[in-house]
Design an enzyme around this catalytic site. Structure first.
Site, PDB file in Angstrom:
ATOM      1  CE  LYS A  41      -3.347   2.589   2.737  1.00  0.00           C
ATOM      2  NZ  LYS A  41      -4.177   2.623   3.953  1.00  0.00           N
TER       3      LYS A  41
ATOM      4  CD  GLU B 159      -6.360   9.543   5.556  1.00  0.00           C
ATOM      5  OE1 GLU B 159      -5.361   8.809   5.441  1.00  0.00           O
ATOM      6  OE2 GLU B 159      -6.638  10.454   4.744  1.00  0.00           O
TER       7      GLU B 159
ATOM      8  CB  THR C   1      -6.306   5.398  12.040  1.00  0.00           C
ATOM      9  OG1 THR C   1      -7.723   5.596  12.043  1.00  0.00           O
ATOM     10  CG2 THR C   1      -5.651   6.475  11.184  1.00  0.00           C
TER      11      THR C   1
END
Length: 499
Positions: A79, A343, A345
């Site tokens: 990624k 995002e 997280t």
């Protein structure tokens, strides 16, 4: 002997949160602790956390896990960032790419030089100077630490991986280091009458498990931290309006792209996470603006391959526990709070919570000063991430749906408003202490969603107009040449899998 000495740690719940906690604790403190993990296969896990951010590499290194082993055990791919489609307006896209952009200058970020070049007529896109972005869009990858012939760093990366496989891998790792796993469903949490601490948990089969410190990894249920200790919850749904997710895997398609996609729809957004063996998909949406049936129809219509399961609905409420550590219970993972995976997280917050616990571990008895410090640091961390996620919703320019118009009008935290206004009027941006997201991350989302600063830093004027334009041209040539020399992403994954 200290009768309050913490020696018996009980982790309640498995999944990523439970087994990451077990793995880190057993690696660092395993010789001094008795660690027990209780989980029930009947309950299962949310199991959709399939994308990460670069600090996971540090965690794997700390655990002694090699990249080859990790990629093969979890069907991982690379990624390089997250591409956001339709977040500014329909048809627009930008990427929050990891790593640097352009060239580092003392006391002045590259984007100030780019802003000046733009005013001079240079037509380069900001992401022309992101090595990560260019590699991602060309499906390339390289582990070279630097761009050839320069001191500029190479690619910064994380992984997409199967969260269920990761948990199973860490279970084997943890059990090999002495963690005791017990299969069972918790039916009662037993509290001490004097201090309200958790003394033990009782399982459905009648067995009782005592502990000095309990780690709540029971997900959104919050079995210990909330249902037993009534810790309380700070609700953030007025800032983050989505309250449901629907997840479904589908068959993989070529090429396997080295980045996550976040695609905005009328009342939420869709994730796309490519693994080696399948694609993870999901829709995060607001139930006030979209029904479950509408969400299902939208998600199934936008899959790249054949569905591999029925859609799974996950209701949630964004926010955090008032205390992540309360009495002798530490909540890690979704039990401590929920931020949507915009995002990537969630797994990172599991890791930082486990590391924070290790650093503040109460080996000679639980002390309020340690508990308060744990909660203080956790609050700062999650609120900074919260602001970054709110930013995506607030600064959209869409007028095609009620959902997005409401997001534009909503009041936002003063901390975020101040950052937006400073950037918009002066081009200046400052990273808060310990903020997970760098200035470059903020720059990409702010400018990607349409906030172009009205001014640039005065330090950029140290270069002449010709020097600025030459800089842009030379950097672009350097990055393009570097990307052309990289191997394909799939070629890298195939090489790792074959060796």
């Amino acid at each position: 002997m200290n009768k309050d000495k913490v020696q018996n740690v009980v982790i309640v719940g498995g999944g990523t949160a439970g087994w990451v906690s077990a793995a880190l604790l057993s690696r660092v403190l395993g010789k001094t602790l008795n660690i027990t993990l209780v989980e029930s296969e009947q309950i299962g896990t949310v199991g959709v956390g399939e994308a990460t951010i670069p600090p996971i590499i540090t965690i794997n290194n700390a655990l002694g896990i090699t990249e080859k082993e990790f990629i093969n055990e979890t069907k991982a791919t690379i990624k390089l960032g997250i591409e956001f489609e339709n977040w500014k307006q329909q048809g627009d896209s930008y990427m929050h790419a990891f790593g640097g952009i352009g060239k580092n200058f003392p006391f002045c970020d590259f984007y100030h030089y780019w802003l000046k070049a733009k005013n001079l007529g240079d037509t380069s896109d900001f992401w022309d100077f992101s090595l990560n972005y260019q590699a991602a869009k060309h499906n390339k990858f390289s582990k070279s630490p630097k761009i050839e012939g320069t001191n500029m760093p190479g690619l910064t990366y994380a992984y997409h991986f199967d969260a269920g496989m990761y948990a199973q891998f860490l279970r084997k790792y943890s059990e090999a280091k002495g963690v005791k796993r017990i299969e069972g469903m918790v039916c009662n949490v037993n509290l001490n009458d004097d201090n309200g601490f958790v003394e033990s948990i009782t399982l459905k089969d009648g067995s009782c498990i005592d502990g000095d410190l309990f780690i709540d990894c029971t997900g959104l249920a919050g079995l210990l931290i909330e249902k037993a200790l009534n810790t309380g919850y700070v609700d953030w749904s007025h800032w983050l309006p989505c309250d449901r997710a629907m997840a479904i895997p589908c068959e993989s398609v070529a090429p396997i792209t080295p980045y996550t996609k976040s695609i905005a729809h009328d009342s939420g957004w869709q994730w796309r996470i490519p693994l080696q063996h399948r694609i993870g998909n999901g829709l995060v949406y607001s139930s006030k603006h979209m029904t479950d049936d509408q969400a299902k129809e939208l998600l199934l219509k936008n899959l790249d391959g054949k569905p591999l399961a029925e859609p799974k609905i996950i209701p949630f409420r964004t926010g955090r526990r008032r205390k992540q550590w309360h009495k002798n219970v530490v909540s890690i993972g979704l039990s401590s709070g929920f931020l949507e995976p915009l995002e990537s997280t969630s797994i990172h917050l599991i890791q930082t919570a486990a590391i924070r616990l290790i650093k503040l571990f109460p080996h000679q008895g639980i002390k309020d000063t340690e508990v308060d410090e744990f909660n203080r640091q956790t609050k700062i961390e999650i609120e900074q991430i919260r602001d970054f996620i709110i930013l995506h919703y607030k600064v959209n320019e869409r007028d095609d749906s009620k959902f997005w118009r409401e997001c534009q009008r909503m009041d936002i935290p003063e901390s975020l408003q101040r950052k937006i206004e400073l950037f918009k009027t002066t081009g200046k941006l400052f990273r808060e202490q310990d903020d997970l997201f760098t200035e470059i991350a903020w720059q990409q989302v702010l400018m990607g969603q349409g906030i172009i600063p009205e001014d640039h830093n005065a330090l950029a004027d140290a270069l002449t107009e010709q020097q600025i334009l030459d800089l842009m041209q030379n950097l672009k040539i350097l990055i393009d040449r570097s990307v052309k020399g990289m191997a394909s992403h799939e070629g890298f994954i195939n090489t790792v899998s074959a060796t």
